[in-house]
Design a protein around this motif. Sequence first.
Motif, PDB file in Angstrom:
ATOM      1  N   VAL A  41       0.823  -1.207   0.000  1.00  0.00           N
ATOM      2  CA  VAL A  41       0.000   0.000   0.000  1.00  0.00           C
ATOM      3  C   VAL A  41       0.860   1.261   0.000  1.00  0.00           C
ATOM      4  CG1 VAL A  41      -2.037  -1.087   1.002  1.00  0.00           C
ATOM      5  CG2 VAL A  41      -0.312  -0.073   2.527  1.00  0.00           C
ATOM      6  N   LEU A  42       2.043   1.210   0.630  1.00  0.00           N
ATOM      7  CA  LEU A  42       2.923   2.376   0.586  1.00  0.00           C
ATOM      8  C   LEU A  42       3.444   2.592  -0.827  1.00  0.00           C
ATOM      9  CD1 LEU A  42       4.403   4.694   1.959  1.00  0.00           C
ATOM     10  CD2 LEU A  42       6.280   3.096   2.448  1.00  0.00           C
ATOM     11  N   GLN A  58      -5.919   8.011  -2.727  1.00  0.00           N
ATOM     12  CA  GLN A  58      -6.745   8.083  -1.517  1.00  0.00           C
ATOM     13  C   GLN A  58      -6.854   6.718  -0.845  1.00  0.00           C
ATOM     14  OE1 GLN A  58     -10.726   9.562  -2.166  1.00  0.00           O
ATOM     15  NE2 GLN A  58     -11.403   9.022  -0.107  1.00  0.00           N
ATOM     16  N   HIS A  59      -7.111   5.689  -1.635  1.00  0.00           N
ATOM     17  CA  HIS A  59      -7.282   4.348  -1.068  1.00  0.00           C
ATOM     18  C   HIS A  59      -5.999   3.870  -0.390  1.00  0.00           C
ATOM     19  CE1 HIS A  59      -8.976   0.280  -0.769  1.00  0.00           C
ATOM     20  NE2 HIS A  59      -7.738  -0.130  -1.037  1.00  0.00           N
ATOM     21  N   SER A  60      -4.888   3.998  -1.097  1.00  0.00           N
ATOM     22  CA  SER A  60      -3.623   3.527  -0.542  1.00  0.00           C
ATOM     23  C   SER A  60      -3.157   4.402   0.618  1.00  0.00           C
ATOM     24  CB  SER A  60      -2.554   3.492  -1.635  1.00  0.00           C
ATOM     25  OG  SER A  60      -2.956   2.659  -2.705  1.00  0.00           O
ATOM     26  N   GLY A  61      -3.355   5.716   0.486  1.00  0.00           N
ATOM     27  CA  GLY A  61      -2.974   6.628   1.555  1.00  0.00           C
ATOM     28  C   GLY A  61      -3.743   6.359   2.833  1.00  0.00           C
ATOM     29  N   ASP A  62      -5.014   6.036   2.714  1.00  0.00           N
ATOM     30  CA  ASP A  62      -5.814   5.698   3.900  1.00  0.00           C
ATOM     31  C   ASP A  62      -5.231   4.485   4.622  1.00  0.00           C
ATOM     32  OD1 ASP A  62      -7.527   7.786   3.418  1.00  0.00           O
ATOM     33  OD2 ASP A  62      -9.147   6.553   2.579  1.00  0.00           O
ATOM     34  N   TRP A  63      -4.751   3.502   3.854  1.00  0.00           N
ATOM     35  CA  TRP A  63      -4.157   2.320   4.469  1.00  0.00           C
ATOM     36  C   TRP A  63      -2.820   2.637   5.132  1.00  0.00           C
ATOM     37  CZ3 TRP A  63      -5.772  -1.979   6.339  1.00  0.00           C
ATOM     38  CH2 TRP A  63      -6.923  -2.580   5.844  1.00  0.00           C
ATOM     39  N   VAL A  64      -2.041   3.524   4.516  1.00  0.00           N
ATOM     40  CA  VAL A  64      -0.775   3.933   5.138  1.00  0.00           C
ATOM     41  C   VAL A  64      -1.047   4.545   6.507  1.00  0.00           C
ATOM     42  CG1 VAL A  64       1.192   5.514   4.971  1.00  0.00           C
ATOM     43  CG2 VAL A  64       0.438   4.249   2.949  1.00  0.00           C
ATOM     44  N   VAL A  65      -2.055   5.417   6.577  1.00  0.00           N
ATOM     45  CA  VAL A  65      -2.410   6.046   7.848  1.00  0.00           C
ATOM     46  C   VAL A  65      -2.925   5.011   8.836  1.00  0.00           C
ATOM     47  CG1 VAL A  65      -3.989   7.692   8.940  1.00  0.00           C
ATOM     48  CG2 VAL A  65      -2.884   8.281   6.772  1.00  0.00           C
ATOM     49  N   ARG A  66      -3.783   4.117   8.377  1.00  0.00           N
ATOM     50  CA  ARG A  66      -4.376   3.113   9.260  1.00  0.00           C
ATOM     51  C   ARG A  66      -3.304   2.198   9.860  1.00  0.00           C
ATOM     52  NH1 ARG A  66      -9.217  -0.395   6.811  1.00  0.00           N
ATOM     53  NH2 ARG A  66      -9.848   1.743   6.343  1.00  0.00           N
ATOM     54  N   LEU A  67      -2.355   1.795   9.037  1.00  0.00           N
ATOM     55  CA  LEU A  67      -1.320   0.888   9.535  1.00  0.00           C
ATOM     56  C   LEU A  67      -0.283   1.624  10.380  1.00  0.00           C
ATOM     57  CD1 LEU A  67      -0.713  -1.316   6.352  1.00  0.00           C
ATOM     58  CD2 LEU A  67      -2.073  -1.872   8.368  1.00  0.00           C
ATOM     59  N   GLY A  68       0.094   2.833   9.954  1.00  0.00           N
ATOM     60  CA  GLY A  68       1.074   3.589  10.725  1.00  0.00           C
ATOM     61  C   GLY A  68       0.550   3.996  12.086  1.00  0.00           C
ATOM     62  N   ASP A  69      -0.748   4.250  12.168  1.00  0.00           N
ATOM     63  CA  ASP A  69      -1.366   4.696  13.413  1.00  0.00           C
ATOM     64  C   ASP A  69      -2.152   3.565  14.077  1.00  0.00           C
ATOM     65  OD1 ASP A  69      -1.918   6.644  15.348  1.00  0.00           O
ATOM     66  OD2 ASP A  69      -3.838   7.152  14.419  1.00  0.00           O
ATOM     67  N   GLY A  70      -1.760   2.319  13.761  1.00  0.00           N
ATOM     68  CA  GLY A  70      -2.499   1.170  14.272  1.00  0.00           C
ATOM     69  C   GLY A  70      -1.808   0.478  15.429  1.00  0.00           C
ATOM     70  N   GLU A 107       2.601  -3.745  15.774  1.00  0.00           N
ATOM     71  CA  GLU A 107       3.085  -4.558  14.651  1.00  0.00           C
ATOM     72  C   GLU A 107       2.853  -3.863  13.308  1.00  0.00           C
ATOM     73  OE1 GLU A 107       4.635  -7.814  12.423  1.00  0.00           O
ATOM     74  OE2 GLU A 107       4.915  -7.044  14.460  1.00  0.00           O
ATOM     75  N   SER A 108       1.659  -3.287  13.130  1.00  0.00           N
ATOM     76  CA  SER A 108       1.388  -2.614  11.852  1.00  0.00           C
ATOM     77  C   SER A 108       2.281  -1.386  11.687  1.00  0.00           C
ATOM     78  CB  SER A 108      -0.092  -2.227  11.743  1.00  0.00           C
ATOM     79  OG  SER A 108      -0.433  -1.171  12.633  1.00  0.00           O
ATOM     80  N   ARG A 109       2.537  -0.687  12.785  1.00  0.00           N
ATOM     81  CA  ARG A 109       3.435   0.476  12.718  1.00  0.00           C
ATOM     82  C   ARG A 109       4.864   0.034  12.354  1.00  0.00           C
ATOM     83  NH1 ARG A 109       3.471   5.703  14.683  1.00  0.00           N
ATOM     84  NH2 ARG A 109       5.546   6.582  15.098  1.00  0.00           N
ATOM     85  N   ARG A 110       5.310  -1.056  12.962  1.00  0.00           N
ATOM     86  CA  ARG A 110       6.644  -1.554  12.660  1.00  0.00           C
ATOM     87  C   ARG A 110       6.774  -1.910  11.189  1.00  0.00           C
ATOM     88  NH1 ARG A 110       9.155  -5.999  11.539  1.00  0.00           N
ATOM     89  NH2 ARG A 110       7.249  -7.269  11.667  1.00  0.00           N
ATOM     90  N   ARG A 111       5.751  -2.543  10.647  1.00  0.00           N
ATOM     91  CA  ARG A 111       5.793  -2.944   9.240  1.00  0.00           C
ATOM     92  C   ARG A 111       5.784  -1.722   8.315  1.00  0.00           C
ATOM     93  NH1 ARG A 111       4.282  -8.424   7.779  1.00  0.00           N
ATOM     94  NH2 ARG A 111       4.146  -9.723   9.653  1.00  0.00           N
ATOM     95  N   MET A 112       5.015  -0.707   8.669  1.00  0.00           N
ATOM     96  CA  MET A 112       4.981   0.486   7.836  1.00  0.00           C
ATOM     97  C   MET A 112       6.307   1.237   7.917  1.00  0.00           C
ATOM     98  SD  MET A 112       3.464   2.157   5.557  1.00  0.00           S
ATOM     99  CE  MET A 112       1.908   1.258   5.565  1.00  0.00           C
ATOM    100  N   GLU A 113       6.906   1.290   9.073  1.00  0.00           N
ATOM    101  CA  GLU A 113       8.218   1.927   9.203  1.00  0.00           C
ATOM    102  C   GLU A 113       9.260   1.188   8.355  1.00  0.00           C
ATOM    103  OE1 GLU A 113       8.716   1.819  13.434  1.00  0.00           O
ATOM    104  OE2 GLU A 113       8.112   3.920  13.671  1.00  0.00           O
ATOM    105  N   THR A 114       9.181  -0.139   8.347  1.00  0.00           N
ATOM    106  CA  THR A 114      10.096  -0.933   7.521  1.00  0.00           C
ATOM    107  C   THR A 114       9.871  -0.656   6.040  1.00  0.00           C
ATOM    108  OG1 THR A 114      10.189  -2.694   9.180  1.00  0.00           O
ATOM    109  CG2 THR A 114      10.809  -3.287   6.938  1.00  0.00           C
ATOM    110  N   ALA A 164      -0.029   9.419   9.461  1.00  0.00           N
ATOM    111  CA  ALA A 164       0.202   8.072   9.993  1.00  0.00           C
ATOM    112  C   ALA A 164       1.038   8.098  11.262  1.00  0.00           C
ATOM    113  CB  ALA A 164       0.903   7.220   8.931  1.00  0.00           C
ATOM    114  N   GLY A 165       1.486   9.298  11.673  1.00  0.00           N
ATOM    115  CA  GLY A 165       2.297   9.409  12.867  1.00  0.00           C
ATOM    116  C   GLY A 165       3.731   8.962  12.657  1.00  0.00           C
ATOM    117  N   LEU A 166       4.181   8.985  11.403  1.00  0.00           N
ATOM    118  CA  LEU A 166       5.523   8.527  11.070  1.00  0.00           C
ATOM    119  C   LEU A 166       6.362   9.695  10.569  1.00  0.00           C
ATOM    120  CD1 LEU A 166       4.469   5.288   9.158  1.00  0.00           C
ATOM    121  CD2 LEU A 166       5.260   5.444  11.520  1.00  0.00           C
ATOM    122  N   ALA A 167       7.658   9.478  10.493  1.00  0.00           N
ATOM    123  CA  ALA A 167       8.572  10.514  10.012  1.00  0.00           C
ATOM    124  C   ALA A 167       9.024  10.188   8.595  1.00  0.00           C
ATOM    125  CB  ALA A 167       9.795  10.608  10.930  1.00  0.00           C
TER     126      ALA A 167
END
Length: 257
Positions: free
Chosen positions: A103-104, A144-156, A159-166, A215-218
Amino acid sequence: MQASIDLRLTPETQYLLRVGDTCLILAQRLGEWCGHAPVLEEDIAMANIALDLVGQARALLTRAGEVEGSGHDEDRLAFLRNERDYFNLTIAELPRGDFAFGVLRNAMVATWLKLLWERLAHSSDAELSAIAAKAVKEARYHQQHSGDWVVRLGDGTAESRRRMETALHDLWRYAAEMFDVDAADRAAAEAGLGPLWSDLEAGWRSEMAQIVGEAGLAVPADSAFRSHGKRGQHSEHMGFVLTDMQYLQRAYPGGVW
């Protein structure tokens, strides 16, 4: 076995192929999600995004064949080129990865395509302008669809945050290629075909920073690494994509259902 075709590359043809090939190869990667997404709705969504990208690729490859002038249609351009004659962004050919990676990557490429289609809608090539006018609507949905998932996983969850950071760490270094400019780009831009890709960078960085921030990420620091798929210099993964994509046409030239 069907032999590869030879291309008569002009700046205009290469410019069109760079966009069309990116859509085509990313669609091929997205097709690998069919039956593997975490929920049924996303299985369908990934497949639908892939189909949109195939439609965009078909239109662009058809136009590239017309501009190239050697009688190559969309199918010959899609299935009968050698690896070095594909000019997609390297990010599109990377392996499927996990869902966060998928999704990213979609968000990054869709944001780039949206900005590019908006500019191509004013191309001096009337056919390309018409293609862009339709494609930009699809790209906005993909973003929009993919960006929503980035936010959901980053702010979830943790484990989902770790995967999005990776995923951010693994993918961000490929972004620089989206804004790389060479002589072919400059010639196409001077002819009014489309913008210099470097003109898209500020807008892309702003929109991606907003998605990543929500997503609360840098946003990762820029890397010195540079990929060159748009120049035909691919990663080790491209050959595997083409093996799957080209097999039927190579084995049964001109075959029909």
